[in-house]
Design a protein around this motif. Structure first.
Motif, short mmCIF file in Angstrom:
data_model
loop_
_atom_site.label_atom_id
_atom_site.label_comp_id
_atom_site.label_asym_id
_atom_site.label_seq_id
_atom_site.Cartn_x
_atom_site.Cartn_y
_atom_site.Cartn_z
N ARG A 225 0.83 -1.20 0.00
CA ARG A 225 0.00 0.00 0.00
C ARG A 225 0.87 1.26 0.00
O ARG A 225 0.54 2.25 -0.67
CB ARG A 225 -0.94 -0.01 1.21
CG ARG A 225 -1.88 1.20 1.25
CD ARG A 225 -2.94 1.04 2.32
NE ARG A 225 -4.02 0.17 1.89
CZ ARG A 225 -5.10 0.58 1.22
NH1 ARG A 225 -5.23 1.86 0.87
NH2 ARG A 225 -6.04 -0.28 0.88
N PHE A 226 1.99 1.23 0.74
CA PHE A 226 2.87 2.39 0.77
C PHE A 226 3.49 2.62 -0.61
O PHE A 226 3.64 3.76 -1.05
CB PHE A 226 3.97 2.19 1.82
CG PHE A 226 4.82 3.40 2.06
CD1 PHE A 226 4.37 4.42 2.88
CD2 PHE A 226 6.05 3.54 1.44
CE1 PHE A 226 5.15 5.56 3.11
CE2 PHE A 226 6.84 4.67 1.65
CZ PHE A 226 6.38 5.68 2.48
N THR A 230 3.05 6.11 -2.84
CA THR A 230 4.21 6.96 -3.15
C THR A 230 4.68 6.83 -4.59
O THR A 230 5.42 7.70 -5.08
CB THR A 230 5.38 6.61 -2.22
OG1 THR A 230 5.65 5.19 -2.31
CG2 THR A 230 5.06 6.97 -0.78
N VAL A 237 11.43 1.44 -1.86
CA VAL A 237 10.65 1.02 -0.69
C VAL A 237 11.34 -0.14 0.03
O VAL A 237 11.40 -0.17 1.26
CB VAL A 237 9.22 0.62 -1.11
CG1 VAL A 237 8.49 -0.08 0.03
CG2 VAL A 237 8.44 1.85 -1.54
N TRP A 252 9.54 12.12 2.82
CA TRP A 252 10.48 10.99 2.75
C TRP A 252 11.53 11.37 1.71
O TRP A 252 11.20 11.67 0.56
CB TRP A 252 9.76 9.71 2.36
CG TRP A 252 10.64 8.56 1.96
CD1 TRP A 252 11.88 8.27 2.43
CD2 TRP A 252 10.33 7.54 1.00
NE1 TRP A 252 12.38 7.13 1.85
CE2 TRP A 252 11.44 6.66 0.96
CE3 TRP A 252 9.23 7.28 0.19
CZ2 TRP A 252 11.48 5.55 0.13
CZ3 TRP A 252 9.26 6.16 -0.62
CH2 TRP A 252 10.38 5.30 -0.66
N LEU A 277 4.50 13.11 1.88
CA LEU A 277 3.71 11.98 2.38
C LEU A 277 2.27 12.41 2.64
O LEU A 277 2.02 13.34 3.42
CB LEU A 277 4.34 11.42 3.65
CG LEU A 277 5.76 10.86 3.49
CD1 LEU A 277 6.37 10.55 4.85
CD2 LEU A 277 5.75 9.61 2.60
N ALA A 281 -0.31 7.74 3.55
CA ALA A 281 1.04 7.19 3.65
C ALA A 281 1.57 7.30 5.08
O ALA A 281 2.23 6.38 5.59
CB ALA A 281 1.98 7.92 2.69
N ILE A 284 0.32 4.52 7.21
CA ILE A 284 1.09 3.28 7.06
C ILE A 284 2.32 3.32 7.95
O ILE A 284 2.63 2.35 8.67
CB ILE A 284 1.51 3.08 5.58
CG1 ILE A 284 0.30 2.91 4.68
CG2 ILE A 284 2.47 1.88 5.46
CD1 ILE A 284 -0.46 1.64 4.88
N LEU A 285 3.05 4.42 7.93
CA LEU A 285 4.29 4.52 8.71
C LEU A 285 4.01 4.47 10.20
O LEU A 285 4.76 3.85 10.96
CB LEU A 285 5.03 5.81 8.35
CG LEU A 285 5.56 5.89 6.91
CD1 LEU A 285 6.29 7.21 6.68
CD2 LEU A 285 6.48 4.72 6.59
#
Length: 393
Positions: A225-226, A230, A237, A252, A277, A281, A284-285
């Motif tokens: 998904r990330f 992005t 990644v 990022w 981001l 996103a 997710i992080l």
């Protein structure tokens, strides 16, 4: 006589040079910084050179023991070079080749190269003496990779096998390259075609939803998904580290050396790639961060680690998409096409240049590339925020 301290302190120079020890043995220091123990001797009236091994893997004391063994072989009427070729294993040679080139590769590429050897070659041939490896054995190995449907991977593996034996020839550890002619008996890869990619936002959402219910590792689903959010290259990644992330600034920064497989050559200018981001996103992080010790990201840790200490596997996300029912329709690299196609239609032609820059596409005008380094983060942030909204709607 040499000491370990003197050997360690010997630095690379513009030309190779020798540090002499005793009995014809010396330490050869190459311009690359590689340090090899070598022994000069005579065999049937001819002067020969035996490479004993590399420092620091082999220290001074061990090198002298190996030197004494080589002289015993001479006294017994055995050529030490031939005896060595029978003793050194393929895995030893391959790992030496990998160590030699590792400094010029990106961290992710170096890990991928070693992983392919450990997966496909070492179990079958790792313990075999270098001089005993036959072309047919190598062909059997690359054909197993071909049978998995990975023709490009098989081709890369053949190139690596040939490079390993070429390294061995240069080091005096083997006399020929049994992988040199394998390509004549291998299957030809398909003609180059664009990466399969979904170009409908509904299909993109359907793929992400299908991945969410997959039984695979949670880190792979989050990485997928990330990657979608992005639209970077998969390698970025896979090699992503917490040091590159600024959660407060919502950016990022992908280091320039990780934007390509090889490290920049001397004098070559490359720039970091900044990715704003979106909230999706960042979510997710924040989800993967608690897995780090103390709930805070460790600066030297991978954001999406694999099962071992390295990054997630090169084919992990492709396999995830195949299990989700999208085989042949979408691959990890396809997110870049999805991003470009859908956003150009959604935002209109006046955003085309910004979308290209968001994908880290270099301007065709080299002068512009050199002088116009403005990140234009505000417009990029609009793009990624909109993309996050579209994928998550």
């Amino acid at each position: 006589m040499l000491t370990n301290a003197a050997a360690k302190a010997a630095g690379a120079q513009s030309r190779a040079y020798k540090l002499h020890d005793q009995g014809g043995m010396h330490l050869l220091v190459r311009p690359t910084g590689t340090k090899s123990w070598q022994l000069k001797y005579r065999w049937r009236g001819r002067e020969k050179l035996l490479t004993i091994g590399q420092f620091p893997e082999i220290n001074v004391a061990r090198a002298r023991i190996l030197q004494a063994q080589a002289k015993e072989q001479l006294e017994q009427g055995v050529d030490p070079s031939r005896a060595q070729r029978s003793a050194d294993s393929f895995e030893q040679l391959a790992r030496g080749w990998h160590r030699h080139h590792r400094a010029s590769w990106s961290q992710t590429h170096a890990a991928d190269v070693l992983a392919s050897l450990e997966r496909d070659v070492f179990p079958e041939l790792g313990a075999r003496p270098i001089g005993a490896v036959q072309p047919r054995e190598l062909l059997d190995i690359v054909r197993l990779v071909e049978r998995r449907g990975c023709l490009e991977t098989a081709g890369r593996l053949r190139q690596r096998l040939s490079a390993i034996f070429g390294f061995g020839i240069a080091e005096g550890l083997c006399e020929d390259d049994p992988a040199a002619q394998l390509g004549r008996a291998m299957k030809k890869g398909k003609l180059s075609v664009p990466h399969p990619a979904l170009t409908s936002i509904d299909d993109c959402r359907a793929l992400l939803a299908a991945c969410e219910v997959d039984r695979g590792a949670a880190v792979s689903i989050m990485a997928s998904r990330f990657l979608a959010l992005t639209a970077v290259r998969l390698a970025a990644v896979r090699g992503m580290r917490w040091t590159e992330v600024d959660l407060e600034a919502r950016i990022w920064t992908v280091p320039a050396e990780r934007m390509k497989l090889s490290k920049p050559k001397k004098g070559e200018e490359r720039f970091d790639h900044v990715v704003p981001l979106s909230e999706e996103a960042l979510w997710i992080l924040r989800g993967v961060r608690p897995a780090s010790i103390g709930g805070e990201p460790q600066v030297d840790r991978l954001v999406f680690p694999g099962r071992s200490s390295g990054p997630i596997g090169e084919g992990t996300l492709r396999e995830l998409y195949n299990r989700a029912g999208f085989a042949g329709r979408h691959v990890p690299h396809g997110w870049r096409s999805s991003f470009s196609t859908i956003l150009n239609e959604d935002l209109g032609p006046e955003w085309r240049t910004d979308i290209d820059r968001a994908l880290a596409h270099s301007p065709k005008d080299k002068v512009e590339a050199a002088y116009n380094r403005a990140q234009l983060l505000d417009r990029r942030r609009v793009i990624f925020d909109r993309w996050g909204e579209l994928l998550s709607a």
